[in-house]
Design a protein around this motif. Structure first.
Motif, mmCIF file in Angstrom:
data_model
loop_
_atom_site.group_PDB
_atom_site.id
_atom_site.type_symbol
_atom_site.label_atom_id
_atom_site.label_comp_id
_atom_site.label_asym_id
_atom_site.label_seq_id
_atom_site.Cartn_x
_atom_site.Cartn_y
_atom_site.Cartn_z
ATOM 1 N N ARG A 258 21.049 62.142 37.370
ATOM 2 C CA ARG A 258 22.269 61.338 37.348
ATOM 3 C C ARG A 258 23.243 62.059 36.410
ATOM 4 N NH1 ARG A 258 21.356 56.511 40.352
ATOM 5 N NH2 ARG A 258 19.355 56.952 41.362
ATOM 6 N N PHE A 259 24.362 62.525 36.961
ATOM 7 C CA PHE A 259 25.200 63.453 36.219
ATOM 8 C C PHE A 259 26.632 62.965 36.072
ATOM 9 C CE2 PHE A 259 25.083 64.711 40.671
ATOM 10 C CZ PHE A 259 26.396 65.013 41.003
ATOM 11 N N ASN A 260 27.236 63.378 34.971
ATOM 12 C CA ASN A 260 28.613 62.987 34.685
ATOM 13 C C ASN A 260 29.598 64.037 35.204
ATOM 14 O OD1 ASN A 260 28.737 65.071 32.717
ATOM 15 N ND2 ASN A 260 27.899 63.695 31.156
ATOM 16 N N ASP A 261 30.858 63.883 34.809
ATOM 17 C CA ASP A 261 31.900 64.732 35.392
ATOM 18 C C ASP A 261 31.985 66.121 34.757
ATOM 19 O OD1 ASP A 261 32.806 63.661 33.015
ATOM 20 O OD2 ASP A 261 34.784 63.104 33.753
ATOM 21 N N LEU A 262 31.016 66.478 33.919
ATOM 22 C CA LEU A 262 30.908 67.867 33.466
ATOM 23 C C LEU A 262 30.216 68.740 34.513
ATOM 24 C CD1 LEU A 262 29.872 67.386 29.727
ATOM 25 C CD2 LEU A 262 32.104 68.120 30.606
ATOM 26 N N HIS A 263 29.631 68.108 35.517
ATOM 27 C CA HIS A 263 28.855 68.827 36.521
ATOM 28 C C HIS A 263 29.320 68.439 37.920
ATOM 29 C CE1 HIS A 263 25.944 69.640 33.261
ATOM 30 N NE2 HIS A 263 26.118 68.369 32.946
ATOM 31 N N SER A 264 28.840 69.205 38.882
ATOM 32 C CA SER A 264 28.997 68.868 40.297
ATOM 33 C C SER A 264 27.646 69.043 40.962
ATOM 34 C CB SER A 264 30.024 69.778 40.970
ATOM 35 O OG SER A 264 29.546 71.115 41.018
ATOM 36 N N GLY A 265 27.518 68.491 42.154
ATOM 37 C CA GLY A 265 26.286 68.700 42.893
ATOM 38 C C GLY A 265 26.017 70.174 43.133
ATOM 39 N N ALA A 266 27.077 70.947 43.370
ATOM 40 C CA ALA A 266 26.923 72.376 43.648
ATOM 41 C C ALA A 266 26.464 73.137 42.407
ATOM 42 C CB ALA A 266 28.237 72.951 44.160
ATOM 43 N N SER A 267 27.071 72.844 41.255
ATOM 44 C CA SER A 267 26.697 73.569 40.038
ATOM 45 C C SER A 267 25.259 73.264 39.635
ATOM 46 C CB SER A 267 27.657 73.236 38.899
ATOM 47 O OG SER A 267 27.525 71.885 38.480
ATOM 48 N N LEU A 268 24.851 72.013 39.769
ATOM 49 C CA LEU A 268 23.474 71.657 39.423
ATOM 50 C C LEU A 268 22.484 72.214 40.436
ATOM 51 C CD1 LEU A 268 24.070 68.001 38.216
ATOM 52 C CD2 LEU A 268 23.285 69.918 36.810
ATOM 53 N N SER A 269 22.882 72.272 41.694
ATOM 54 C CA SER A 269 22.009 72.879 42.708
ATOM 55 C C SER A 269 21.757 74.349 42.385
ATOM 56 C CB SER A 269 22.639 72.744 44.100
ATOM 57 O OG SER A 269 22.733 71.396 44.495
ATOM 58 N N ASP A 270 22.799 75.059 41.992
ATOM 59 C CA ASP A 270 22.637 76.467 41.630
ATOM 60 C C ASP A 270 21.682 76.619 40.445
ATOM 61 O OD1 ASP A 270 24.363 77.205 43.637
ATOM 62 O OD2 ASP A 270 26.109 77.427 42.317
ATOM 63 N N TRP A 271 21.826 75.733 39.452
ATOM 64 C CA TRP A 271 20.959 75.788 38.277
ATOM 65 C C TRP A 271 19.495 75.514 38.651
ATOM 66 C CZ3 TRP A 271 18.646 71.342 35.780
ATOM 67 C CH2 TRP A 271 17.937 71.674 34.609
ATOM 68 N N LEU A 272 19.256 74.505 39.469
ATOM 69 C CA LEU A 272 17.893 74.167 39.878
ATOM 70 C C LEU A 272 17.247 75.324 40.643
ATOM 71 C CD1 LEU A 272 18.581 70.511 41.058
ATOM 72 C CD2 LEU A 272 17.107 71.147 39.137
ATOM 73 N N LYS A 273 17.996 75.918 41.545
ATOM 74 C CA LYS A 273 17.448 77.032 42.336
ATOM 75 C C LYS A 273 17.159 78.239 41.447
ATOM 76 C CE LYS A 273 19.787 75.588 46.590
ATOM 77 N NZ LYS A 273 20.902 75.884 47.532
ATOM 78 N N ALA A 274 18.002 78.474 40.466
ATOM 79 C CA ALA A 274 17.770 79.599 39.557
ATOM 80 C C ALA A 274 16.529 79.372 38.707
ATOM 81 C CB ALA A 274 18.994 79.805 38.662
ATOM 82 N N GLN A 275 16.340 78.151 38.234
ATOM 83 C CA GLN A 275 15.140 77.836 37.460
ATOM 84 C C GLN A 275 13.885 78.012 38.309
ATOM 85 O OE1 GLN A 275 15.011 76.891 34.047
ATOM 86 N NE2 GLN A 275 17.113 77.639 34.193
ATOM 87 N N ALA A 276 13.937 77.562 39.548
ATOM 88 C CA ALA A 276 12.784 77.702 40.440
ATOM 89 C C ALA A 276 12.478 79.172 40.715
ATOM 90 C CB ALA A 276 13.041 76.954 41.742
ATOM 91 N N ALA A 277 13.520 79.970 40.897
ATOM 92 C CA ALA A 277 13.323 81.400 41.165
ATOM 93 C C ALA A 277 12.689 82.100 39.966
ATOM 94 C CB ALA A 277 14.651 82.051 41.531
ATOM 95 N N ASP A 278 13.113 81.730 38.752
ATOM 96 C CA ASP A 278 12.537 82.333 37.547
ATOM 97 C C ASP A 278 11.046 82.020 37.430
ATOM 98 O OD1 ASP A 278 14.974 83.388 36.874
ATOM 99 O OD2 ASP A 278 15.431 81.907 35.317
ATOM 100 N N VAL A 279 10.683 80.762 37.661
ATOM 101 C CA VAL A 279 9.281 80.359 37.548
ATOM 102 C C VAL A 279 8.447 81.001 38.656
ATOM 103 C CG1 VAL A 279 7.686 78.401 37.664
ATOM 104 C CG2 VAL A 279 9.811 78.223 36.329
ATOM 105 N N ALA A 280 9.000 81.068 39.863
ATOM 106 C CA ALA A 280 8.284 81.699 40.974
ATOM 107 C C ALA A 280 7.966 83.157 40.647
ATOM 108 C CB ALA A 280 9.101 81.594 42.253
ATOM 109 N N ALA A 281 8.917 83.863 40.071
ATOM 110 C CA ALA A 281 8.696 85.261 39.712
ATOM 111 C C ALA A 281 7.676 85.389 38.586
ATOM 112 C CB ALA A 281 10.018 85.899 39.298
ATOM 113 N N GLU A 282 7.727 84.471 37.635
ATOM 114 C CA GLU A 282 6.804 84.518 36.493
ATOM 115 C C GLU A 282 5.352 84.312 36.922
ATOM 116 O OE1 GLU A 282 5.934 82.006 32.349
ATOM 117 O OE2 GLU A 282 7.750 81.619 33.519
#
Length: 379
Positions: A258-282
């Protein structure tokens, strides 16, 4: 005078559990048509919706109300002490599914609008949009009504959503915005193997645990002037593996943000995918990510509309409502792209609960507030 309590009871007796219409919109269409409103059913995707307008389309200003007549399922009917669709009144309390969320709100603004145009016809238009798809997927509800309005060149100058907004006392809170909401699902794939020989497998569980910990431990923000801090909740982690001597090939997890107006669905989606990619590589696993954004955050800045509503609430209740953005999502998230929108309704303590109920006096008070808002807007 149109009795909002009787109208609420009549609506409760319509078993309009999402996505069933249950007769609720039929009842409203007949009533509003008799009162001089031009009514149009805007049904789409198996969902029933109602658009009603009093006054000519060409008016420079129009006041809009939005609400829904669909309700959540009853649940365990045996746990109810009153029939969920009986609309019984005991000791000044009206019981039934939808009594709070939000057949009372719809009844209050319909009753206020009907009496207002009859007694003091305004120089302008009043538009009522009522959906049967707020408690469901919300794909063919208010969005369908807004699509219809755009196609027909219909326009609300401002809109008030009649959702329950007060935590404990009538008049204490109104909503001038809502947090965004999104869910992300992760599927982690490794290599199945014997738990006695972990070096021959690739266990997806530690990767999922690491990912969930990284997401849950991250501070998204510390809030803004009008919003609390954004939140991320881990809502499920599952393998479906009942064998203790088998390392599974796959596991799954999900988070809700649940996010406020500092974020957007797109910006948080990019962050989530990047975190998943880092863990997958690790961990040397594959992580597939699926994301659904249910709504973006929005804010209607304090100004003429919120002042109009706050003055009416204070005049009728003696309380100046707090301007809030708390809670879940509502259909205001769609309306904010059409016109300025705020939300005000009654106390929501029993919504979605067994023995959902509302004091009948609150319904009458809510109608009086809505009537005052209309009178002041068109003064």
């Amino acid at each position: 005078m149109t009795d909002p309590v009787q109208l609420t009871a009549d609506l409760i007796r319509c078993p309009s559990v999402t996505p069933e219409e249950g007769g609720a919109l039929v009842l409203l269409e007949e009533m509003l048509s008799r009162a001089g409103f031009t009514c149009t059913r805007v049904d789409r995707g198996g969902v029933c919706n109602l658009f009603a307008r009093w006054g000519d389309k060409g008016h420079a200003r129009s006041f809009g109300f939005n609400g829904h007549t669909d309700v959540v399922p009853v649940g365990d009917e045996a746990a109810w002490t009153r029939p969920p669709f009986g609309a019984e009144i005991h000791d000044g309390i009206l019981y039934g599914r939808g009594a709070t969320d939000m057949k009372s709100g719809v009844a209050a603004f319909v009753a206020a609008a009907v009496d207002f145009v009859r007694d003091t016809p305004p120089d302008g238009a009043i538009i009522l949009t009522v959906t049967g798809d707020e408690e469901g997927d919300a794909v063919d509800g208010t969005t369908a009504l807004l699509d219809y309005m755009q196609a027909q060149d219909e326009r609300m100058s401002v809109c008030l959503v009649g959702e329950p907004t007060c935590p404990n006392e009538m008049g204490e809170m109104m909503k001038i915005g809502r947090r965004g909401s999104m869910t992300a699902w992760f599927e982690v794939t490794g290599v199945q193997g014997h738990s006695a020989y972990p070096h021959r497998a690739r266990n997806p569980l530690p990767a999922l645990a690491r990912l969930m910990d990284r997401l849950a431990s991250h501070e998204l923000d510390r809030g803004t002037d009008h919003f609390d801090a954004s939140t991320l909740a881990v809502v499920t982690m599952d393998t479906g593996n009942a064998a203790t001597n088998v390392i599974p090939a796959q596991c799954r997890g999900a988070v809700n943000i649940r996010f406020n107006d500092l974020h957007s669905g797109a910006s948080l989606s990019d962050w989530l995918k990047a975190q998943a990619a880092d863990v997958a590589a690790e961990f040397g696993v594959q992580i597939d990510t699926r994301i659904k954004v249910s709504g973006e955050s929005f804010l209607t800045p304090p100004g003429p509309l919120s002042d109009l509503v706050a003055r009416a609430v204070e005049a009728e209740t003696g309380r100046r409502p707090e301007l809030s953005t708390t809670g879940g999502t509502s259909d205001a998230r769609f309306i904010k792209d059409h016109c300025p929108v705020v939300e005000f309704g009654l106390v929501g303590r029993t919504m979605h609960q067994v023995d959902e109920s509302v004091p009948v006096e609150q319904i009458r008070q809510l109608k009086a507030i809505y009537a005052r808002i209309l009178a002041d807007y068109f003064a």
